[in-house]
Design an enzyme around this catalytic site. Structure first.
Site, PDB file in Angstrom:
ATOM      1  N   SER A 321       5.563  -2.949  -1.337  1.00  0.00           N
ATOM      2  CA  SER A 321       5.463  -1.629  -0.718  1.00  0.00           C
ATOM      3  C   SER A 321       5.325  -0.521  -1.763  1.00  0.00           C
ATOM      4  O   SER A 321       4.349  -0.478  -2.498  1.00  0.00           O
ATOM      5  CB  SER A 321       6.683  -1.420   0.188  1.00  0.00           C
ATOM      6  N   LYS A 346       2.664  -5.928   0.543  1.00  0.00           N
ATOM      7  CA  LYS A 346       3.074  -5.153   1.717  1.00  0.00           C
ATOM      8  C   LYS A 346       2.433  -3.766   1.624  1.00  0.00           C
ATOM      9  O   LYS A 346       2.905  -2.902   0.898  1.00  0.00           O
ATOM     10  CB  LYS A 346       4.602  -5.051   1.787  1.00  0.00           C
ATOM     11  N   GLN A 350       4.772   2.444   7.772  1.00  0.00           N
ATOM     12  CA  GLN A 350       5.541   2.572   9.007  1.00  0.00           C
ATOM     13  C   GLN A 350       5.971   4.019   9.256  1.00  0.00           C
ATOM     14  O   GLN A 350       6.406   4.698   8.334  1.00  0.00           O
ATOM     15  CB  GLN A 350       6.799   1.692   8.976  1.00  0.00           C
TER      16      GLN A 350
END
Length: 565
Positions: A321, A346, A350
């Protein structure tokens, strides 16, 4: 933070292959890796509103679910908990979307949010569970536990009159007993080695820093700085700035930034750190979502603290991420060489949506792209189960041990600012590959780690040698303390008593790693977490390669050289 222990605030497990890590991944990975927020924006409560693209289908699905839940609640033969059924249905629904769109019930929201906190109210102690006993690994510097005289190896029997040892409590249940409002009192009953009667400590809880910069140190050459970031929490950028400034004042001219095992966090903290390294106005990351509502571009904009010196970033399969955003930006802008193994992959963004009952939906609304146009996200079309197996399948293919086991389609080749070849397809592929240490890749070593026996044995070693350790400096300890063959055999014997059958060949193979780990854990109890990492660095293959790569980083990046993978 010592990855082998637990503070009162939830800690991120270190990268590894143990059963503990797999259990963490099953339910926490979607929460923690899904925590890379769009600068922390919240949408607030979101009542039902049909999609503009297909309003009729959305409305029909909503009404069908409501109707079925009503029938089950009224007519089903047994009593049911409609709210639990609804939570279950929501989780299964989100699994059909992607692995990182998650629903967090209200009762779990505080725990999920704790990952991104930079401090908490508690007594300041790292603990571990040894044979269902809460055991102090180390009191945190300056915290109430240290000030009261708690010591490594103390076994906590009860907290405020409630037994905590021998009760099969989870870490979270122990956290809940130790944490509490600042200024509140907590009574701890503990048993200390060598004493027959328990001790009682009454502590006043205080604010405890929950650092995300695990270590920031000048390495022995006097010029190379080393900073390890465990996650991107609320205070990470400030911690990083302080550490970077201090190392610069101490004479740092080169830097190794360690992002191994970092699962992500706040995106804007990662991009602000990238801005400290990238000069001018250059792209750091961009996102692309449905329509243009969530399309963003982030550029460097400030005069950074370290825009010119040699820089190497270390990543591994646990880097995800926001870590990948930072590593990808520095790689694409030819600001740093990336060393290690392919990162997690990743790259889905979100958006947190707070629901009316206090629960939260974290819905994927966009994808991350590096400046060269690479999507960070690895494929997930085969479902969540296959997605969760990806790391294990990389090992099975040999990707963790051989660079030529990593294959990329020609269409996944991209170019950096200076024309170097980099690869897409999920995750950040390093410029310099470093294989995982194969000496620890055996079932015996994994069982020792998973059973907590190594950490427990290290604490016993510390207690046995505590008097002599108090009389020497850490530098002396580093030169003179060695874990003997007799001690390793004692560890194997204790493990056998706990059901871990001795494997002489496997033990011999992983002996260097075990000796280093035990020495580091003893140093953690005796001298603090900086000492722990200093010992680990003695056998850190990725760091050793990073040091070599620093010597050629600026020249390779300026010339646009690639490793040809």
């Amino acid at each position: 933070m010592n990855p082998a222990s637990r503070p009162e605030a939830p800690a991120v497990p270190a990268s590894g292959s143990s059963a503990t890590r797999r259990a963490w991944a099953r339910w926490r990975q979607p929460i923690l890796l899904g925590a890379a927020l769009l600068s922390g924006v919240l949408l607030g409560s979101n009542p039902f509103r049909p999609s503009d693209q297909n309003p009729d289908a959305t409305a029909r699905g909503y009404l069908k679910f409501k109707e079925i839940l009503s029938y089950v609640d009224r007519e089903y033969v047994d009593s049911v908990n409609a709210e639990e059924l609804s939570d279950y249905a929501i989780k299964r629904l989100l699994e059909r979307l992607d692995p990182h769109s998650v629903y967090i019930p209200a009762k779990e929201q505080q725990q999920a949010a704790a990952f991104l906190q930079s401090d908490y109210d508690g007594v300041g102690v790292e603990f571990n569970m040894f044979r269902d006993t809460v055991t102090v690994v180390a009191p945190l510097s300056g915290g109430p536990a240290e000030q009261a005289g708690m010591q490594p190896g103390d076994r906590v029997l009860a907290v405020d009159g409630q037994n905590v040892s021998g009760q099969h409590l989870s870490n979270d249940q122990v956290f809940a007993r130790l944490r509490g409002p600042r200024g509140s009192a907590v009574r701890i009953l503990l048993l200390r080695r060598g004493q027959s009667r328990p001790l009682i400590f009454t502590l006043t809880r205080n604010r405890i820093p929950n650092a995300s910069v695990d270590v920031a140190a000048l390495l022995p050459d006097g010029q190379t700085g080393y900073i390890k970031i465990s996650r991107f929490a609320a205070g990470t950028y400030e911690e990083f700035k302080e550490a970077l400034g201090r190392l610069r004042r101490e004479g740092m001219t080169k830097l190794v930034l360690d992002l191994r095992g970092n699962p992500g966090g706040y995106l804007d903290r990662a991009t602000r750190i990238a801005d400290e390294f990238i000069s001018g106005t250059r792209k750091i990351v961009y996102t692309d979502g449905k329509g243009d509502q969530y399309d963003t571009q982030t550029f460097s904009r400030v005069a950074g603290e370290f825009e010119d010196g040699p820089l190497v970033v270390i990543v591994d399969e646990g880097s995800a991420s926001a870590s990948e955003v930072l590593a990808g930006a520095l790689q694409d802008q030819d600001r740093a060489l990336v060393v290690g193994r392919r990162s997690f992959g990743k790259g889905l963004v979100q958006q947190p949506i707070t629901l009316n009952d206090g629960s939260e939906l974290r819905l994927t609304i966009a994808r991350y792209y590096t400046p060269s146009g690479r999507s960070i996200q690895k494929p997930y079309r085969d479902g969540v189960a296959a997605y969760d197996r990806d790391i294990q399948e990389r090992y099975a293919r040999g990707e963790a041990f051989h660079a030529d086991s990593v294959h990329f389609a020609p269409k996944l080749r991209f170019r950096t600012a200076h024309g170097r070849t980099v690869y897409g397809g999920g995750g950040i592929m390093p410029d310099v590959f470093v294989p995982r240490d194969s000496t620890t890749q055996n079932r015996y070593f994994a069982r020792l780690q998973g059973s907590n026996l190594v950490r427990e044995f290290a604490l016993t070693l510390y207690q046995e040698h505590r008097t002599e350790l108090e009389q020497i400096t850490f530098e002396q300890y580093l030169r003179t303390f060695e874990v003997s063959a007799i001690q390793l055999q004692a560890l194997a014997g204790r493990a056998a008593q706990e059901g871990v059958r001795t494997n002489a060949a496997a033990l011999e193979r992983c002996t260097p790693a075990l000796r280093n780990q035990l020495k580091a854990l003893v140093a953690r109890s005796a001298y603090g977490k900086d000492a722990y990492y200093a010992v680990l660095r003695e056998q850190d293959h990725e760091l050793k390669q990073a040091m070599i790569s620093l010597q050629e980083a600026n020249s390779r990046l300026a010339l646009g050289e690639t490793n040809g993978q």
